[in-house]
Design a protein around this motif. Structure first.
Motif, mmCIF file in Angstrom:
data_model
loop_
_atom_site.group_PDB
_atom_site.id
_atom_site.type_symbol
_atom_site.label_atom_id
_atom_site.label_comp_id
_atom_site.label_asym_id
_atom_site.label_seq_id
_atom_site.Cartn_x
_atom_site.Cartn_y
_atom_site.Cartn_z
ATOM 1 N N LYS A 1 -58.721 108.598 5.693
ATOM 2 C CA LYS A 1 -58.350 109.947 6.095
ATOM 3 C C LYS A 1 -59.367 110.447 7.128
ATOM 4 C CE LYS A 1 -54.933 111.177 3.257
ATOM 5 N NZ LYS A 1 -53.578 111.193 3.802
ATOM 6 N N PRO A 2 -58.949 111.364 7.996
ATOM 7 C CA PRO A 2 -59.883 111.881 9.007
ATOM 8 C C PRO A 2 -61.194 112.403 8.393
ATOM 9 C CG PRO A 2 -57.664 112.605 9.522
ATOM 10 C CD PRO A 2 -57.588 111.890 8.195
ATOM 11 N N LYS A 3 -61.095 113.057 7.225
ATOM 12 C CA LYS A 3 -62.311 113.645 6.636
ATOM 13 C C LYS A 3 -63.337 112.572 6.236
ATOM 14 C CE LYS A 3 -60.557 113.938 1.888
ATOM 15 N NZ LYS A 3 -61.161 112.699 1.445
ATOM 16 N N ASP A 4 -62.880 111.358 6.027
ATOM 17 C CA ASP A 4 -63.802 110.285 5.616
ATOM 18 C C ASP A 4 -64.266 109.431 6.792
ATOM 19 O OD1 ASP A 4 -63.598 110.826 2.806
ATOM 20 O OD2 ASP A 4 -61.593 109.932 2.847
ATOM 21 N N ALA A 5 -63.711 109.723 7.975
ATOM 22 C CA ALA A 5 -63.929 108.800 9.096
ATOM 23 C C ALA A 5 -65.357 108.828 9.640
ATOM 24 C CB ALA A 5 -62.933 109.102 10.211
ATOM 25 N N ALA A 6 -65.946 110.027 9.745
ATOM 26 C CA ALA A 6 -67.265 110.115 10.386
ATOM 27 C C ALA A 6 -68.295 109.293 9.609
ATOM 28 C CB ALA A 6 -67.706 111.570 10.488
ATOM 29 N N ALA A 7 -68.331 109.484 8.288
ATOM 30 C CA ALA A 7 -69.302 108.747 7.472
ATOM 31 C C ALA A 7 -69.037 107.246 7.548
ATOM 32 C CB ALA A 7 -69.227 109.228 6.026
ATOM 33 N N ALA A 8 -67.759 106.879 7.471
ATOM 34 C CA ALA A 8 -67.424 105.448 7.494
ATOM 35 C C ALA A 8 -67.840 104.815 8.823
ATOM 36 C CB ALA A 8 -65.929 105.266 7.264
ATOM 37 N N LEU A 9 -67.585 105.522 9.940
ATOM 38 C CA LEU A 9 -67.912 104.950 11.252
ATOM 39 C C LEU A 9 -69.412 104.860 11.467
ATOM 40 C CD1 LEU A 9 -65.118 106.530 13.452
ATOM 41 C CD2 LEU A 9 -65.537 104.114 13.070
ATOM 42 N N ARG A 10 -70.136 105.878 10.982
ATOM 43 C CA ARG A 10 -71.603 105.820 11.139
ATOM 44 C C ARG A 10 -72.175 104.618 10.413
ATOM 45 N NH1 ARG A 10 -71.903 111.360 10.295
ATOM 46 N NH2 ARG A 10 -71.850 112.426 12.283
ATOM 47 N N SER A 11 -71.642 104.344 9.217
ATOM 48 C CA SER A 11 -72.231 103.208 8.493
ATOM 49 C C SER A 11 -71.713 101.869 9.027
ATOM 50 C CB SER A 11 -72.048 103.345 6.980
ATOM 51 O OG SER A 11 -70.735 103.091 6.645
ATOM 52 N N LEU A 12 -70.551 101.911 9.682
ATOM 53 C CA LEU A 12 -70.004 100.671 10.250
ATOM 54 C C LEU A 12 -70.783 100.237 11.498
ATOM 55 C CD1 LEU A 12 -67.559 98.670 10.197
ATOM 56 C CD2 LEU A 12 -66.335 100.306 11.633
ATOM 57 N N GLY A 13 -71.145 101.223 12.322
ATOM 58 C CA GLY A 13 -71.737 100.957 13.637
ATOM 59 C C GLY A 13 -72.809 99.881 13.676
ATOM 60 N N PRO A 14 -73.869 100.020 12.884
ATOM 61 C CA PRO A 14 -74.983 99.070 12.995
ATOM 62 C C PRO A 14 -74.607 97.630 12.643
ATOM 63 C CG PRO A 14 -75.599 101.012 11.710
ATOM 64 C CD PRO A 14 -74.137 101.096 11.942
ATOM 65 N N ASN A 15 -73.527 97.452 11.904
ATOM 66 C CA ASN A 15 -73.128 96.097 11.499
ATOM 67 C C ASN A 15 -72.176 95.407 12.465
ATOM 68 O OD1 ASN A 15 -74.546 96.059 9.059
ATOM 69 N ND2 ASN A 15 -72.986 97.384 8.153
ATOM 70 N N LEU A 16 -71.690 96.156 13.460
ATOM 71 C CA LEU A 16 -70.664 95.556 14.342
ATOM 72 C C LEU A 16 -71.271 94.616 15.367
ATOM 73 C CD1 LEU A 16 -68.324 98.598 15.134
ATOM 74 C CD2 LEU A 16 -67.813 96.620 13.704
ATOM 75 N N GLN A 17 -70.528 93.545 15.635
ATOM 76 C CA GLN A 17 -70.915 92.620 16.699
ATOM 77 C C GLN A 17 -70.216 93.070 17.986
ATOM 78 O OE1 GLN A 17 -72.849 89.910 15.410
ATOM 79 N NE2 GLN A 17 -72.594 91.200 13.592
ATOM 80 N N ASP A 18 -70.797 92.704 19.133
ATOM 81 C CA ASP A 18 -70.149 93.035 20.406
ATOM 82 C C ASP A 18 -68.748 92.443 20.412
ATOM 83 O OD1 ASP A 18 -72.415 94.220 21.224
ATOM 84 O OD2 ASP A 18 -73.052 92.610 22.588
ATOM 85 N N GLY A 19 -67.802 93.186 20.908
ATOM 86 C CA GLY A 19 -66.454 92.645 21.102
ATOM 87 C C GLY A 19 -65.542 92.725 19.886
ATOM 88 N N GLN A 20 -66.061 93.065 18.715
ATOM 89 C CA GLN A 20 -65.144 93.229 17.568
ATOM 90 C C GLN A 20 -64.181 94.380 17.893
ATOM 91 O OE1 GLN A 20 -68.247 93.310 14.347
ATOM 92 N NE2 GLN A 20 -66.532 92.615 13.063
ATOM 93 N N LEU A 21 -62.917 94.142 17.662
ATOM 94 C CA LEU A 21 -61.911 95.139 18.052
ATOM 95 C C LEU A 21 -61.696 96.167 16.942
ATOM 96 C CD1 LEU A 21 -59.655 96.059 20.046
ATOM 97 C CD2 LEU A 21 -58.115 94.507 18.828
ATOM 98 N N ILE A 22 -61.774 97.450 17.328
ATOM 99 C CA ILE A 22 -61.491 98.524 16.376
ATOM 100 C C ILE A 22 -60.113 99.084 16.694
ATOM 101 C CG2 ILE A 22 -62.234 100.813 15.560
ATOM 102 C CD1 ILE A 22 -64.298 98.652 15.024
ATOM 103 N N ILE A 23 -59.231 99.059 15.703
ATOM 104 C CA ILE A 23 -57.916 99.692 15.862
ATOM 105 C C ILE A 23 -57.877 100.885 14.911
ATOM 106 C CG2 ILE A 23 -55.423 99.428 15.590
ATOM 107 C CD1 ILE A 23 -55.697 96.455 16.127
#
Ligand SMILES: NC(=O)C1=CN([C@@H]2O[C@H](COP(=O)(O)OP(=O)(O)OC[C@H]3O[C@@H](n4cnc5c(N)ncnc54)[C@H](O)[C@@H]3O)[C@@H](O)[C@H]2O)C=CC1
Ligand SMILES: O=C(O)[C@@H]1CCC=N1
Length: 295
Positions: free
Chosen positions: A85-107
């Motif tokens: 849900k939109p209300k959960d997105a900010a926290a989820a994206l902040r914690s996702l960021g540091p683990n992402l590799q270059d080029g991983q596709l976000i849909i």
């Protein structure tokens, strides 16, 4: 394990970050059309093991709530679908960021959330595809709006289109049109269901059985949609063919007009688009607040 032998259209692993109604609608549609092996689909949610067990047994997908496994899937999967849900997105994206590799596709399927805000919250210029599907994707009759960030490669563009084309119609649009599209096709099924609820209730009040009223309503909506699709005629022209001058349909339409039906629908679509923008603005504000704190 999978029974299919022919190579499916999609061979990348896809992680659904959020395992609710919309994620399930997409997964159900993809699996029904055999465009991906079920064991290439990984579904994650915040905490409900029961929900993941249900999805595993229903579709044969992989689902995990183990924090280590979750992190591993998110770090290594070439495609991550944001479906919380939109209300959960900010926290989820902040914690996702540091683990992402270059080029991983976000849909993303999240209403209102812009590509700019996604990249800001992640903290990287990740390739992002912003979409707005609808729940009819579950039966292959979805309608999905799609916009791409400039970091999305041709191959990733094709992959994203393959995913959504497999479960219905796709329309590539400028990102600034995503809110009005949400008003039409993202939320649209709910308006049609609401209209159907009212038609069924009228039939029952008039003495039809619930089953008769429901069956007749469903066939009427299905037939009307198919008529527009198959005849290529405008809805207004088809409406006129039903409406005999001075007849019963005209009498009914006059009642709808008294309730300002046409303008009410336009106002509802417009409010839906506005609400999507509000939700997007709230997420953008969370991003700005965080950036301010870091200064
Ligand atoms: N339901 C619909 O018709 C449509 C929904 N959408 C969008 O899809 C998104 C999801 O909507 P629904 O599926 O209806 O909601 P839902 O409430 O059914 O599912 C949301 C899921 O996200 C999970 N979640 C929450 N925080 C999480 C986190 N930090 N990490 C992992 N998972 C997390 C929840 O556990 C839940 O499984 C929304 O952003 C909505 O705007 C888009 C188009 C149509
Ligand atoms: O109601 C919502 O916010 C989501 C977006 C489109 C359909 N459902």
């Amino acid at each position: 394990m999978c029974q299919q032998t022919a190579k499916p259209l999609i061979n990348d692993k896809i992680v659904f970050h959020g395992a609710g109604s919309m994620a399930e609608a997409i997964v159900r549609g993809l699996i029904a059309r055999s465009v991906i092996y079920a064991d290439n689909i990984i579904m994650l949610n915040r905490s409900s093991n029961e929900r993941l067990a249900e999805l595993r047994s229903r579709y044969g997908v992989i689902g995990s709530n183990d924090p280590g496994q979750k992190e591993e899937y998110l770090r290594t999967s070439p495609v991550i679908v944001l479906a919380m849900k939109p209300k959960d997105a900010a926290a989820a994206l902040r914690s996702l960021g540091p683990n992402l590799q270059d080029g991983q596709l976000i849909i993303s399927v999240i209403a209102g959330l812009s590509i700019r805000t996604i990249q800001g919250l992640i903290g990287k210029k990740q390739p992002v595809v912003r979409t707005m599907p609808n729940t009819s994707s579950s039966i292959g009759l979805g309608a999905t709006g799609i916009s791409f960030s400039k970091e999305v490669s041709d191959e990733q563009r094709r992959l994203s289109l393959n995913i959504f084309e497999a479960i219905g119609l796709t329309s590539v649009i400028e990102e600034e049109r995503m809110e009005i599209l949400t008003g039409i096709s993202g939320s649209g099924p709910a308006y049609i269901y609401y209209m159907m609820e009212a038609m069924i209730a009228s039939g029952i009040r008039g003495g039809l059985s619930k089953e008769q009223s429901a069956e007749l309503t469903v066939q009427t909506v299905l037939g009307a949609a198919r008529m527009v699709q198959q005849t290529g005629e405008e809805p207004a022209a088809l409406r006129k063919k039903v409406t005999s001058p001075g007849g019963s349909t005209q009498a009914a339409l006059e009642v709808l007009d008294k309730g300002d039906f046409f303008e009410t629908v336009i106002a509802a679509v417009s409010r839906c688009a506005e609400r999507s923008r509000e939700m997007g603005a709230a997420l953008e504000a969370e991003l700005s607040a965080e950036t301010e704190k870091e200064r």
